[in-house]
Scaffold this motif. Sequence first.
Motif, mmCIF file in Angstrom:
data_model
loop_
_atom_site.group_PDB
_atom_site.id
_atom_site.type_symbol
_atom_site.label_atom_id
_atom_site.label_comp_id
_atom_site.label_asym_id
_atom_site.label_seq_id
_atom_site.Cartn_x
_atom_site.Cartn_y
_atom_site.Cartn_z
ATOM 1 N N LYS A 186 0.878 -1.169 0.000
ATOM 2 C CA LYS A 186 0.000 0.000 0.000
ATOM 3 C C LYS A 186 0.914 1.218 0.000
ATOM 4 O O LYS A 186 1.334 1.710 1.053
ATOM 5 C CB LYS A 186 -0.917 -0.004 1.220
ATOM 6 N N TYR A 187 1.234 1.693 -1.193
ATOM 7 C CA TYR A 187 2.267 2.710 -1.370
ATOM 8 C C TYR A 187 1.705 4.115 -1.230
ATOM 9 O O TYR A 187 0.887 4.550 -2.046
ATOM 10 C CB TYR A 187 2.921 2.554 -2.738
ATOM 11 N N ARG A 188 2.166 4.844 -0.206
ATOM 12 C CA ARG A 188 1.826 6.258 -0.065
ATOM 13 C C ARG A 188 2.834 7.055 -0.893
ATOM 14 O O ARG A 188 4.051 6.941 -0.692
ATOM 15 C CB ARG A 188 1.842 6.680 1.397
ATOM 16 N N LEU A 189 2.332 7.839 -1.822
ATOM 17 C CA LEU A 189 3.178 8.491 -2.817
ATOM 18 C C LEU A 189 3.073 10.005 -2.725
ATOM 19 O O LEU A 189 1.967 10.561 -2.691
ATOM 20 C CB LEU A 189 2.767 8.047 -4.225
ATOM 21 N N THR A 190 4.232 10.663 -2.689
ATOM 22 C CA THR A 190 4.278 12.126 -2.685
ATOM 23 C C THR A 190 5.420 12.591 -3.573
ATOM 24 O O THR A 190 6.268 11.808 -3.999
ATOM 25 C CB THR A 190 4.514 12.700 -1.277
ATOM 26 N N GLY A 191 5.432 13.888 -3.796
ATOM 27 C CA GLY A 191 6.595 14.508 -4.404
ATOM 28 C C GLY A 191 7.718 14.603 -3.388
ATOM 29 O O GLY A 191 7.566 14.197 -2.230
ATOM 30 N N PRO A 192 8.879 15.180 -3.786
ATOM 31 C CA PRO A 192 10.058 15.169 -2.928
ATOM 32 C C PRO A 192 10.115 16.288 -1.900
ATOM 33 O O PRO A 192 11.034 16.329 -1.086
ATOM 34 C CB PRO A 192 11.206 15.321 -3.925
ATOM 35 N N GLU A 193 9.121 17.208 -1.911
ATOM 36 C CA GLU A 193 9.157 18.340 -0.985
ATOM 37 C C GLU A 193 7.746 18.881 -0.800
ATOM 38 O O GLU A 193 6.884 18.714 -1.659
ATOM 39 C CB GLU A 193 10.057 19.452 -1.538
ATOM 40 N N ALA A 194 7.531 19.517 0.342
ATOM 41 C CA ALA A 194 6.281 20.232 0.574
ATOM 42 C C ALA A 194 6.488 21.678 0.127
ATOM 43 O O ALA A 194 7.355 22.376 0.649
ATOM 44 C CB ALA A 194 5.896 20.178 2.045
ATOM 45 N N ILE A 195 5.717 22.115 -0.829
ATOM 46 C CA ILE A 195 5.878 23.438 -1.434
ATOM 47 C C ILE A 195 4.565 24.201 -1.313
ATOM 48 O O ILE A 195 3.492 23.663 -1.604
ATOM 49 C CB ILE A 195 6.329 23.292 -2.906
ATOM 50 N N THR A 196 4.626 25.451 -0.851
ATOM 51 C CA THR A 196 3.400 26.212 -0.649
ATOM 52 C C THR A 196 2.740 26.534 -1.985
ATOM 53 O O THR A 196 3.372 26.521 -3.048
ATOM 54 C CB THR A 196 3.663 27.528 0.096
ATOM 55 N N ARG A 197 1.476 26.868 -1.907
ATOM 56 C CA ARG A 197 0.738 27.210 -3.121
ATOM 57 C C ARG A 197 1.295 28.483 -3.758
ATOM 58 O O ARG A 197 1.388 28.575 -4.990
ATOM 59 C CB ARG A 197 -0.745 27.355 -2.787
ATOM 60 N N ALA A 198 1.701 29.431 -2.934
ATOM 61 C CA ALA A 198 2.309 30.641 -3.481
ATOM 62 C C ALA A 198 3.627 30.321 -4.178
ATOM 63 O O ALA A 198 3.934 30.875 -5.248
ATOM 64 C CB ALA A 198 2.522 31.663 -2.372
ATOM 65 N N GLU A 199 4.415 29.406 -3.587
ATOM 66 C CA GLU A 199 5.684 29.041 -4.207
ATOM 67 C C GLU A 199 5.456 28.277 -5.516
ATOM 68 O O GLU A 199 6.230 28.415 -6.476
ATOM 69 C CB GLU A 199 6.509 28.189 -3.242
ATOM 70 N N GLN A 200 4.402 27.493 -5.581
ATOM 71 C CA GLN A 200 4.080 26.819 -6.840
ATOM 72 C C GLN A 200 3.889 27.837 -7.958
ATOM 73 O O GLN A 200 4.351 27.634 -9.094
ATOM 74 C CB GLN A 200 2.822 25.963 -6.669
#
Length: 279
Positions: A186-200
Motif C-alpha cells: 500500500k504505497y503512499r506516494l508524494t513529491g520530494p518536498e512540501a511546497i506552498t501554493r504561493a511558491e508553486q
Amino acid sequence: MAILVTGATGTVGRHVVDGLLRARQQVRALTRDPATAALPSEVEVHQGEIGRIDTVHTALAGVDRMYLFPVLDGLDEFIDVAVQAGVRRIVVLSSDSSVNVVLPTNREAGEHHLAVERAVEASGVEWTHLRPGAFAGNAIDWAPSIQAERVVRAPYAAGAQSVIHSADIADVATIALLEDGHAGAKYRLTGPEAITRAEQVRVIAKVLGTDIRFEEITAAQWRDSVRAYMPEVAMDMLLGYWAHAVDNPDPVYPTVTEVTGRPARTFADWAADNVASFR
C-alpha cells in the motif's frame, strides 16, 4: 498476455500506457470514446466502461494484469469478470485519503477509495494499492487566469503540499504491474518536498520567464468562483485540505525513490513538462 489499462486517457493512465509500451508490453486500453482517446497506435483500444459489464468482455479476453482506475459503480461485477478472464494482478490507483482521515472533509473520498481497495483485495488476486496525495497537475486550474492576466487568485497561499507528478505515480504502477515483490503493498506516494501554493506559482512564473502575481482570496470568494462547475463536497474537501496544510505541511514519503531507484520529480519538473498549458 496483454495488460489492460482502465482510465487510459487520464493524467496517470496515459503515463502508464507509455511506460508499458517502453517496456515492450502488449497494452490494451479501456475508454468510453476511442475516437478521441489519442493513444499511441500500438495500443489496442476498446470502447467500454467498468459500470457497463456488457462492454468489457472483449477488452478483458487474454488479459493477466490490470491497472485499475478507481470507479466504484459496478466494480464488484467487473472484477469477477476480470478474474474469470484470467486477470491475476491488479494495481489500483487509490488515494492517500483512504488512510489520511484527519480531516472530516476527506471522509467521503477516503471511503470511496477504501471501498475500491477492499473490492480488489476480496478478489483473491495479487494487488498493489497506490495512494498518492495531491497531484501537481491540479495547478492546471490556474492556467486560464495566468494566460489572461498573469495572476492566480486562490485561498491559503501558505498551504504546503507535497504534490506529485502523475508520471511518478505511473512509474510506480508500471513497476508493480511488471515486477514481482509488490503484492500486498500500500504505497503512499508524494513529491520530494512540501511546497506552498504561493511558491508553486513562483515556480510556474520562473519556467514561463514572466511575473505572475498570487492574489490571496477568501474561501468564500473561491467558492463563488468555482460554484458553476464544482460540487459542494469537492469544494469542502479542497478547502479543508488547503487550510490544514497551512499549519501542517504535507508529509514527504520516499516511496517513489524506493520503488523506482531514482528521485521523485519536483514541482519544477512538472511545470517544465507542462509549460505550454500556461502560455
